[in-house]
Design a protein around this motif. Structure first.
Motif, PDB file in Angstrom:
ATOM      1  N   ALA A   1       0.788  -1.059  -0.113  1.00 56.97           N
ATOM      2  CA  ALA A   1      -0.166   0.112   0.172  1.00 56.97           C
ATOM      3  C   ALA A   1       0.919   1.383  -0.100  1.00 56.97           C
ATOM      4  O   ALA A   1       0.393   2.506   0.174  1.00 56.97           O
ATOM      5  CB  ALA A   1      -0.897   0.013   1.257  1.00 56.97           C
ATOM      6  N   HIS A   2       2.182   1.378  -0.031  1.00 55.42           N
ATOM      7  CA  HIS A   2       2.923   2.294   0.022  1.00 55.42           C
ATOM      8  C   HIS A   2       4.327   2.392  -0.723  1.00 55.42           C
ATOM      9  O   HIS A   2       5.207   1.679  -0.310  1.00 55.42           O
ATOM     10  CB  HIS A   2       3.352   2.774   1.484  1.00 55.42           C
ATOM     11  CG  HIS A   2       3.936   3.971   1.562  1.00 55.42           C
ATOM     12  ND1 HIS A   2       3.718   4.563   3.041  1.00 55.42           N
ATOM     13  CD2 HIS A   2       4.567   4.826   1.136  1.00 55.42           C
ATOM     14  CE1 HIS A   2       4.431   5.733   3.033  1.00 55.42           C
ATOM     15  NE2 HIS A   2       5.058   5.772   1.877  1.00 55.42           N
ATOM     16  N   THR A   3       4.210   2.745  -2.273  1.00 56.19           N
ATOM     17  CA  THR A   3       5.619   2.786  -2.933  1.00 56.19           C
ATOM     18  C   THR A   3       5.981   4.126  -3.532  1.00 56.19           C
ATOM     19  O   THR A   3       4.909   4.652  -3.477  1.00 56.19           O
ATOM     20  CB  THR A   3       5.388   1.686  -3.821  1.00 56.19           C
ATOM     21  OG1 THR A   3       4.562   2.085  -4.962  1.00 56.19           O
ATOM     22  CG2 THR A   3       5.108   0.185  -3.448  1.00 56.19           C
ATOM     23  N   HIS A   4       6.959   4.201  -3.926  1.00 60.09           N
ATOM     24  CA  HIS A   4       7.471   5.572  -4.581  1.00 60.09           C
ATOM     25  C   HIS A   4       8.394   5.219  -5.807  1.00 60.09           C
ATOM     26  O   HIS A   4       9.380   5.045  -5.841  1.00 60.09           O
ATOM     27  CB  HIS A   4       8.080   6.583  -3.577  1.00 60.09           C
ATOM     28  CG  HIS A   4       7.418   6.928  -2.552  1.00 60.09           C
ATOM     29  ND1 HIS A   4       6.610   7.972  -2.581  1.00 60.09           N
ATOM     30  CD2 HIS A   4       7.566   6.572  -1.162  1.00 60.09           C
ATOM     31  CE1 HIS A   4       6.089   8.185  -1.300  1.00 60.09           C
ATOM     32  NE2 HIS A   4       6.662   7.031  -0.510  1.00 60.09           N
ATOM     33  N   MET A   5       7.830   5.012  -6.882  1.00 59.67           N
ATOM     34  CA  MET A   5       8.446   4.534  -8.119  1.00 59.67           C
ATOM     35  C   MET A   5       8.842   6.032  -8.850  1.00 59.67           C
ATOM     36  O   MET A   5       7.865   6.905  -9.066  1.00 59.67           O
ATOM     37  CB  MET A   5       7.575   3.809  -8.904  1.00 59.67           C
ATOM     38  CG  MET A   5       7.141   2.440  -8.546  1.00 59.67           C
ATOM     39  SD  MET A   5       8.340   1.498  -7.876  1.00 59.67           S
ATOM     40  CE  MET A   5       7.472   0.083  -7.125  1.00 59.67           C
TER      41      MET A   5
ATOM     42  N   THR B   1       5.703  -0.918   2.342  1.00 56.56           N
ATOM     43  CA  THR B   1       7.222  -0.864   2.004  1.00 56.56           C
ATOM     44  C   THR B   1       7.770   0.563   2.178  1.00 56.56           C
ATOM     45  O   THR B   1       8.976   0.740   2.733  1.00 56.56           O
ATOM     46  CB  THR B   1       7.868  -1.517   0.803  1.00 56.56           C
ATOM     47  OG1 THR B   1       7.111  -0.609  -0.326  1.00 56.56           O
ATOM     48  CG2 THR B   1       7.494  -2.884   0.737  1.00 56.56           C
ATOM     49  N   ASP B   2       7.079   1.405   1.800  1.00 59.75           N
ATOM     50  CA  ASP B   2       7.643   2.952   1.781  1.00 59.75           C
ATOM     51  C   ASP B   2       8.857   2.849   0.464  1.00 59.75           C
ATOM     52  O   ASP B   2       9.641   3.477   0.822  1.00 59.75           O
ATOM     53  CB  ASP B   2       7.861   3.526   2.701  1.00 59.75           C
ATOM     54  CG  ASP B   2       8.350   5.132   2.698  1.00 59.75           C
ATOM     55  OD1 ASP B   2       8.129   5.672   1.634  1.00 59.75           O
ATOM     56  OD2 ASP B   2       8.952   5.693   3.649  1.00 59.75           O
ATOM     57  N   HIS B   3       8.732   1.772  -0.284  1.00 62.29           N
ATOM     58  CA  HIS B   3       9.992   1.530  -1.384  1.00 62.29           C
ATOM     59  C   HIS B   3      10.260   2.778  -2.097  1.00 62.29           C
ATOM     60  O   HIS B   3       9.403   3.480  -2.776  1.00 62.29           O
ATOM     61  CB  HIS B   3       9.328   0.625  -2.244  1.00 62.29           C
ATOM     62  CG  HIS B   3      10.308   0.350  -3.518  1.00 62.29           C
ATOM     63  ND1 HIS B   3      11.451  -0.490  -3.184  1.00 62.29           N
ATOM     64  CD2 HIS B   3      10.306   0.554  -4.814  1.00 62.29           C
ATOM     65  CE1 HIS B   3      12.008  -0.617  -4.492  1.00 62.29           C
ATOM     66  NE2 HIS B   3      11.339   0.006  -5.317  1.00 62.29           N
TER      67      HIS B   3
ATOM     68  N   TYR C   1      -5.366  10.630   0.721  1.00 62.70           N
ATOM     69  CA  TYR C   1      -4.717  11.598   0.439  1.00 62.70           C
ATOM     70  C   TYR C   1      -3.472  11.919   1.366  1.00 62.70           C
ATOM     71  O   TYR C   1      -3.823  11.834   2.567  1.00 62.70           O
ATOM     72  CB  TYR C   1      -5.463  12.897   0.454  1.00 62.70           C
ATOM     73  CG  TYR C   1      -6.601  12.846  -0.513  1.00 62.70           C
ATOM     74  CD1 TYR C   1      -6.372  13.526  -1.989  1.00 62.70           C
ATOM     75  CD2 TYR C   1      -7.712  11.995  -0.734  1.00 62.70           C
ATOM     76  CE1 TYR C   1      -7.042  13.154  -3.041  1.00 62.70           C
ATOM     77  CE2 TYR C   1      -8.501  11.724  -1.812  1.00 62.70           C
ATOM     78  CZ  TYR C   1      -8.200  12.338  -2.819  1.00 62.70           C
ATOM     79  OH  TYR C   1      -8.998  12.227  -3.890  1.00 62.70           O
ATOM     80  N   LYS C   2      -2.222  12.113   0.924  1.00 63.52           N
ATOM     81  CA  LYS C   2      -1.176  12.077   2.020  1.00 63.52           C
ATOM     82  C   LYS C   2      -0.778  13.404   2.100  1.00 63.52           C
ATOM     83  O   LYS C   2      -0.346  14.173   1.335  1.00 63.52           O
ATOM     84  CB  LYS C   2       0.008  11.384   1.400  1.00 63.52           C
ATOM     85  CG  LYS C   2       1.223  11.053   2.386  1.00 63.52           C
ATOM     86  CD  LYS C   2       2.139  10.527   2.090  1.00 63.52           C
ATOM     87  CE  LYS C   2       3.406  10.320   3.073  1.00 63.52           C
ATOM     88  NZ  LYS C   2       4.691   9.756   2.894  1.00 63.52           N
ATOM     89  N   LEU C   3      -0.700  13.733   3.576  1.00 63.12           N
ATOM     90  CA  LEU C   3      -0.154  15.078   3.805  1.00 63.12           C
ATOM     91  C   LEU C   3       1.071  14.775   5.015  1.00 63.12           C
ATOM     92  O   LEU C   3       1.210  13.648   5.267  1.00 63.12           O
ATOM     93  CB  LEU C   3      -1.375  15.659   4.815  1.00 63.12           C
ATOM     94  CG  LEU C   3      -2.380  16.058   4.079  1.00 63.12           C
ATOM     95  CD1 LEU C   3      -3.790  16.396   4.987  1.00 63.12           C
ATOM     96  CD2 LEU C   3      -2.412  17.326   3.032  1.00 63.12           C
TER      97      LEU C   3
ATOM     98  N   VAL D   1       1.310   6.674   7.911  1.00 65.67           N
ATOM     99  CA  VAL D   1       2.419   5.789   7.561  1.00 65.67           C
ATOM    100  C   VAL D   1       3.618   5.658   8.162  1.00 65.67           C
ATOM    101  O   VAL D   1       4.033   6.147   8.944  1.00 65.67           O
ATOM    102  CB  VAL D   1       2.581   6.298   6.060  1.00 65.67           C
ATOM    103  CG1 VAL D   1       1.217   6.404   5.131  1.00 65.67           C
ATOM    104  CG2 VAL D   1       3.011   7.623   6.177  1.00 65.67           C
ATOM    105  N   HIS D   2       4.423   4.632   7.542  1.00 70.46           N
ATOM    106  CA  HIS D   2       5.852   4.169   8.067  1.00 70.46           C
ATOM    107  C   HIS D   2       6.306   4.767   9.426  1.00 70.46           C
ATOM    108  O   HIS D   2       6.884   5.367   9.777  1.00 70.46           O
ATOM    109  CB  HIS D   2       6.656   4.919   7.059  1.00 70.46           C
ATOM    110  CG  HIS D   2       6.699   6.283   6.557  1.00 70.46           C
ATOM    111  ND1 HIS D   2       6.391   7.327   7.753  1.00 70.46           N
ATOM    112  CD2 HIS D   2       6.749   7.034   5.532  1.00 70.46           C
ATOM    113  CE1 HIS D   2       6.328   8.421   6.987  1.00 70.46           C
ATOM    114  NE2 HIS D   2       6.388   8.307   5.886  1.00 70.46           N
ATOM    115  N   ILE D   3       5.332   3.812  10.241  1.00 75.11           N
ATOM    116  CA  ILE D   3       5.489   4.165  11.780  1.00 75.11           C
ATOM    117  C   ILE D   3       6.850   3.410  12.175  1.00 75.11           C
ATOM    118  O   ILE D   3       6.971   2.120  11.929  1.00 75.11           O
ATOM    119  CB  ILE D   3       4.321   3.566  12.587  1.00 75.11           C
ATOM    120  CG1 ILE D   3       3.225   4.522  12.180  1.00 75.11           C
ATOM    121  CG2 ILE D   3       4.605   3.668  14.020  1.00 75.11           C
ATOM    122  CD1 ILE D   3       1.729   3.809  12.669  1.00 75.11           C
TER     123      ILE D   3
HETATM  124 ZN    ZN Z   1       6.393   7.221   1.418  1.00 69.40          ZN
END
Ligand code: ZN
Ligand code: URP
Ligand code: ZN
Length: 464
Positions: free
Chosen positions: A60-64, A317-319, A151-153, A240-242
């Motif tokens: 649920a959390h990647t950054h390509m 992952t926050d990949h 929506y990410k803040l 996210v990403h705790i």
């Molecule tokens: Zn991230």
């Protein structure tokens, strides 16, 4: 349309472990047949004897290919989604990024252009709102209509993505009106900026200072504040990403008073630790935000416990991969210039499998829940994704629980020149992966295509 029978395996979902053959017709699961049922006509048989048959996993959390400072994350949608598939992940949710001055809808369209026609697996988007103003608020409804329901803040990164409390509230109020979920990067960015300036001024320029200037207390403070703001606005919140036990406590307290607050951690915060940043500039390989923590302070134990008892609900992952040479090295003389992020997308499902099979952190069913089923429900794509059931997309990962393998940059498929898990041995190996009924990994070969992955128009949070 092809018909496939996955025969003789043990199907594991978030709620059941059963001997069953999975009949796939075209892109969908058509039936779960009892052990020993006759083989239907005209099927290709995949022998799964001795294997676990899992739902394809949901990251649920990647950054390509996102910009971070002077660098762009190395995996494109093409390379990153292929790497994900190798590790049993068949859905990702990535992020269009609205930078200061940008149009929100423009950033959505730009990211869609990059992902569509380049992804091996299905993908959805959360929208980053990096510039809260009248125009972007007006554009939120248009992005929502495209199936973006989260929506990410940021309370981190002043001058880049950071929002003031009033800006956070404006978007939260909008979200409360239509049921969208707010994703929060919770760290107190302005206090962190002061600590960073002070570290550089006294000559603490190495990677360890990255972690020491982002203390757990400032993650806990931002979580506390943003939970209260979301409660006041009436918006569902997903932190996210705790990395810190303080955030776990804040989420448990909020959930205890009935609030719609959810938490995600990542394999890096469970398996890696602060000391990895303390090895000269090599430590840059482990720079991410929030930073890795010291296990002696109880953070990892708290995260594992929270995943087992549902105080935390998701492992994503926050990949966000950057090469060591040429990208992480941008910060050789100044840790504030090291691009933040780690390469993980290929390994998340395998690491969680290992946590269940070898480390006995939780049951296999709970492993499926936190890594596949709950993210699918939270982000409105269940039961199409995140389970094996009649009518679900035939996204499947077949695993040999007896096989072991060793993680290494020499063998991984992410487009990055190092591994943060170099030499780590894992129990259980993903052998075969299907995405919407098509075999995309088998016999140590990638058989998918860059045009197979489809955009997922998502519904609302199904856990509310
Ligand atoms: Zn991230
Ligand atoms: O270090 C990180 N987390 N990089 C990716 C960007 C973000 O904040 O998620
Ligand atoms: Zn973040």
């Amino acid at each position: 349309m092809s018909r496939i029978l996955i025969k003789g395996g043990t199907v594991v979902t978030a709620t059941e472990t059963m001997r069953a053959d999975v009949l796939i017709d075209g892109e969908k699961v058509a039936a779960l047949l009892g052990d020993g049922a006759p083989i239907p006509d005209a099927v290709e048989v995949i022998d799964a004897a001795g294997r676990f048959v899992f739902p394809g996993s949901v990251d649920a959390h990647t950054h390509m290919e996102i910009p971070f400072g002077a660098a762009t994350s190395k995996d494109t949608f093409e390379t990153g989604t292929q790497a994900a598939a190798w590790g049993g992940t068949t859905t990702i949710i990535d992020f269009p990024i609205q930078m200061k001055g940008d149009s929100l809808m423009g950033s959505f369209e730009e990211t869609m252009d990059k992902a569509a026609g380049s992804s091996a697996i299905d993908f959805g988007f959360h929208q980053i709102v990096g510039d809260v103003n009248d125009q972007s608020l007006a554009e939120l409804d248009r992005v929502f209509d495209e199936g973006v329901t989260s929506y990410k803040l940021f309370t981190a990164y002043p001058g880049v993505y950071y929002s003031t409390d009033a800006e956070l509230m404006r978007v939260m109020q909008w979200a409360s009106g239509n049921g969208s979920t707010i994703l929060m990067h919770a760290e107190n960015g302005s206090a962190i900026d002061l600590l960073r300036e002070q570290a550089i001024a006294r000559g603490d320029t190495g990677p360890l200072a990255h972690a020491l200037t982002r203390p757990a207390e400032l993650e806990g403070e931002a979580a506390h504040r943003t939970i209260l703001l979301a409660e006041l606005a009436g918006a569902p919140l997903y932190i996210v990403h705790i990395s810190a036990k303080q955030v776990v406590e804040e989420i448990a307290a909020a959930r205890g008073r009935g609030s719609h607050v959810f938490g995600e951690t990542c394999p890096q915060y469970l398996f890696l630790e602060l000391s990895m940043l303390d090895q000269g500039f090599e430590g840059a390989k482990f720079v991410c935000s929030p930073p890795l923590r010291d296990p002696a302070d109880g953070h990892q134990d708290a995260l594992w416990r929270a995943l087992a008892n549902n105080d935390l609900q998701v492992v994503a992952t926050d990949h966000c991969p950057f090469d060591f040479e040429g990208q992480k090295t941008l910060g050789r003389d100044d840790f504030t210039k090291i691009p933040n992020g780690l390469p993980i997308v290929e390994h998340r499902f395998q690491l969680m499998l290992h946590a269940a099979l070898a480390d006995h952190r939780f049951s296999l069913n709970r492993m499926v829940d936190i890594s596949s089923t709950t993210p699918a429900k939270l982000f409105g794509i269940y039961p199409q994704k995140g389970t094996i059931a009649v009518g679900s997309d035939a996204d499947i990962a077949i695993v040999d629980p007896e096989a072991s393998h060793t993680l290494s940059a020499a063998t991984h498929h992410m487009n990055v020149d190092y591994s943060c898990f170099e030499g780590k041995e894992l129990t259980g190996k993903v052998e075969t992966v299907l995405s919407r009924g098509r075999v995309i990994v088998s016999n140590a070969q990638f058989l998918g295509s860059r045009t197979h992955g489809r955009y997922l128009k998502r519904g609302l949070n199904q856990l509310i």
